[in-house]
Design an enzyme around this catalytic site. Structure first.
Site, PDB file in Angstrom:
ATOM      1  N   PHE A 139       4.679  -2.429   3.874  1.00 11.03           N
ATOM      2  CA  PHE A 139       5.740  -1.650   3.234  1.00 11.03           C
ATOM      3  C   PHE A 139       5.938  -0.344   4.028  1.00 11.03           C
ATOM      4  CE2 PHE A 139       7.434   0.937  -0.341  1.00 11.03           C
ATOM      5  CZ  PHE A 139       8.435   0.082  -0.761  1.00 11.03           C
ATOM      6  N   ASP A 209      -3.185  -2.489  -0.631  1.00  9.73           N
ATOM      7  CA  ASP A 209      -2.076  -2.028  -1.467  1.00  9.73           C
ATOM      8  C   ASP A 209      -1.655  -3.196  -2.358  1.00  9.73           C
ATOM      9  OD1 ASP A 209       0.369  -1.289  -2.605  1.00  9.73           O
ATOM     10  OD2 ASP A 209       0.961  -0.087  -0.871  1.00  9.73           O
ATOM     11  N   TYR A 234       4.917   0.979 -11.975  1.00 10.84           N
ATOM     12  CA  TYR A 234       6.276   0.882 -12.547  1.00 10.84           C
ATOM     13  C   TYR A 234       6.920  -0.458 -12.248  1.00 10.84           C
ATOM     14  CZ  TYR A 234       7.519   2.647  -7.854  1.00 10.84           C
ATOM     15  OH  TYR A 234       7.620   2.836  -6.504  1.00 10.84           O
ATOM     16  N   LYS A 235       6.217  -1.325 -11.514  1.00 11.19           N
ATOM     17  CA  LYS A 235       6.754  -2.659 -11.227  1.00 11.19           C
ATOM     18  C   LYS A 235       6.299  -3.601 -12.344  1.00 11.19           C
ATOM     19  CE  LYS A 235       7.175  -1.505  -6.402  1.00 11.19           C
ATOM     20  NZ  LYS A 235       6.515  -1.411  -5.111  1.00 11.19           N
ATOM     21  N   ARG A 382      16.401 -11.129  -3.132  1.00  9.16           N
ATOM     22  CA  ARG A 382      15.028 -11.222  -3.618  1.00  9.16           C
ATOM     23  C   ARG A 382      15.019 -11.312  -5.133  1.00  9.16           C
ATOM     24  NH1 ARG A 382      10.744  -6.362  -2.817  1.00  9.16           N
ATOM     25  NH2 ARG A 382      12.205  -5.454  -4.286  1.00  9.16           N
TER      26      ARG A 382
HETATM   27  C1  LIG Z   1       6.553  -0.202  -4.522  1.00  7.49           C
HETATM   28  C2  LIG Z   1       5.533   0.001  -3.454  1.00  7.49           C
HETATM   29  C3  LIG Z   1       5.031   1.262  -3.206  1.00  7.49           C
HETATM   30  C4  LIG Z   1       5.549   2.425  -4.005  1.00  7.49           C
HETATM   31  O1  LIG Z   1       5.096   3.624  -3.539  1.00  7.49           O
HETATM   32  P1  LIG Z   1       5.369   4.954  -4.382  1.00  7.49           P
HETATM   33  O2  LIG Z   1       4.789   5.994  -3.546  1.00  7.49           O
HETATM   34  O3  LIG Z   1       4.651   4.782  -5.702  1.00  7.49           O
HETATM   35  O4  LIG Z   1       6.841   5.059  -4.565  1.00  7.49           O
HETATM   36  C5  LIG Z   1       4.057   1.404  -2.244  1.00  7.49           C
HETATM   37  N1  LIG Z   1       3.608   0.340  -1.537  1.00  7.49           N
HETATM   38  C6  LIG Z   1       4.090  -0.894  -1.755  1.00  7.49           C
HETATM   39  C7  LIG Z   1       3.542  -2.039  -1.002  1.00  7.49           C
HETATM   40  C8  LIG Z   1       5.071  -1.100  -2.718  1.00  7.49           C
HETATM   41  O5  LIG Z   1       5.539  -2.318  -2.933  1.00  7.49           O
END
Ligand SMILES: *Cc1c(COP(=O)(O)O)cnc(C)c1O
Length: 423
Positions: A139, A209, A234-235, A382
């Site tokens: 990410f 992660d 939040y997901k 997606r």
């Molecule tokens: C959604 C997501 C994040 C989100 O990061 P924030 O700092 O909480 O906005 C981080 N890493 C991955 C792999 C994600 O899918």
């Protein structure tokens, strides 16, 4: 498209497919959990991997915290409503979902900030090694944070390799291996067991992660032998927009591990106002500033929807939903889109990504019909299948809408070409 029109489209679905979906929903051990969510009836919500759905219990809790605890209790609520205990209470609710002990979890900050702390802490456990290994499918925030840490500390090289080549690049120079479990684009899984083991074989420390895994897959940090990990709430955890993330650190590291962000809430006695820093026991030293009480309270309540749910049950439902989606898409829309997610359910997350040259417009046309997925550039549509509230019937109806959007060329209409900030 209103509800009646939506029902018309759904009614066009194959009767056999609908009957199978109905039977699968009837046999689903999680089916009753859907009633906890306030999903608008006209929507098929397949974006819980970006923002989880709201529960009326959370609305009520937020109202109580704002009006009563904050409005009337004011500063007294830190004690009287035990706001100060929120990080610990949320950690206790999250722990069974990720196969951890509560003392191994700190709930705070964003995933990005926690990743920075975790990577710095991991590197500190291997100070004479120079390489932080990750992969190019990670990410973006993870890559930015890794490079930012390397810039700051100077003697760290971020090595970014092909996701299939990670194991080949593990050697005695690697201090830290950091990977995201689920590829956010394709849904492809890394194998956390074999990669953690391989990292340990060369003496490296791992940072996973789990943002796209937590609350949807069988996350088993103890079983994996994980060192440190971070994840988003939040997901699939439905904590609400921007709800705090978590940081995991395995108990075997608790004596040695240090955070680069030494804040008073990570002190062993924050309210002693001691000028000397003394880290709290366990993962709590990774707390730093004042917890965001509203978000924490929302998250605490939201996580109750998982009470008594084994993560293996979440993973099995996610596999069943995504299997059904892939099978139907190939049968109904196979000439128009390409399924880019892995075919084997045990190799993919709770999402399916489809390739289409006009993916952004297809996503917009689906949203207009009340089927909410999202677009990831350049060419992916997606769909996320949150196992707590997505039904098998949703899957059949969503594919029916997709087939209609593709078959009629509805996505070619000019209004679906305009791009907004958040896709
Ligand atoms: C959604 C997501 C994040 C989100 O990061 P924030 O700092 O909480 O906005 C981080 N890493 C991955 C792999 C994600 O899918």
């Amino acid at each position: 498209m209103d509800r009646a029109e939506r029902t018309d489209v759904a009614a066009g679905a194959d009767a056999g497919d609908l009957a199978e979906a109905h039977a699968a929903d009837a046999a689903d051990p999680l089916a009753a959990r859907r009633a906890r969510f306030a999903l608008p009836p006209e929507l098929i919500y397949l974006d819980g991997n970006s923002l989880g759905a709201l529960q009326p219990d959370v609305t009520r809790r937020l109202r109580e915290v704002v009006e009563h605890e904050w409005g009337e209790g004011l500063i007294r609520s830190w004690n009287d409503a035990d706001w100060v205990g929120l990080p610990r209470r949320v950690a206790a609710r999250l722990a069974p979902l990720v196969g951890a002990d509560p003392s191994e979890l700190a709930v705070a900050d964003s995933t990005s900030a926690n990743l920075f702390k975790a990577l710095a802490a991991a590197r500190r456990l291997r100070p004479d090694r120079r390489v932080l290994l990750t992969d190019e499918s990670n990410f973006p925030t993870d890559l930015y944070v890794a490079h930012g840490l390397a810039d700051l500390i100077g003697d760290l090289e971020v090595r970014v390799v092909h996701p299939a080549a990670v194991a080949d690049h593990l050697d005695a120079s690697v201090a830290v291996l950091t990977l995201t479990h689920v590829d956010y684009r394709t849904g492809r899984l890394h194998d956390p067991v074999s990669l953690t083991h391989a990292a340990h074989e060369v003496g490296a420390v791992t940072v996973w992660d789990l943002s796209h895994s937590t609350g949807a897959l069988d996350v088993d940090l103890h079983g994996w032998g994980a060192d440190l990990a971070v994840g988003c709430t939040y997901k699939y955890c439905n904590g609400g927009p921007g709800s705090p993330a978590y940081l995991y650190v395995a108990e075997r590291w608790h004596e040695q591990v240090a955070t680069p962000v030494r804040g008073w809430f990570g002190h062993t006695r924050p309210f002693a106002f001691d000028p000397e820093y003394a880290p709290a026991a366990g993962a709590e030293r990774f707390l730093d500033g004042t917890p965001p009480v509203l978000s924490m309270a929302a998250l605490e309540t939201a996580l109750a929807a998982f009470d008594g749910v084994d993560p293996t049950v979440l993973a099995a439902k996610a596999a069943a939903l995504t299997d059904r989606f892939i099978e139907l898409v190939e049968r109904r829309c196979g000439d128009d889109v390409e399924v880019v997610s892995p075919r084997r359910a045990d190799r993919r997350g709770a999402q399916v990504s489809l390739r289409h040259a006009d993916a952004h417009a297809v996503t917009q046309a689906l949203i207009e019909r009340g089927v909410i997925g999202d677009h990831r550039p350049p060419d992916l549509v997606r769909f996320g299948f949150a196992p707590l509230y997505v039904s098998h019937r949703d899957v059949v109806e969503a594919v029916e809408h997709l087939a209609a959007v593709l078959g009629t060329g509805a996505y070619l209409r000019p209004e679906f070409q305009a791009r907004r900030t958040v896709t």
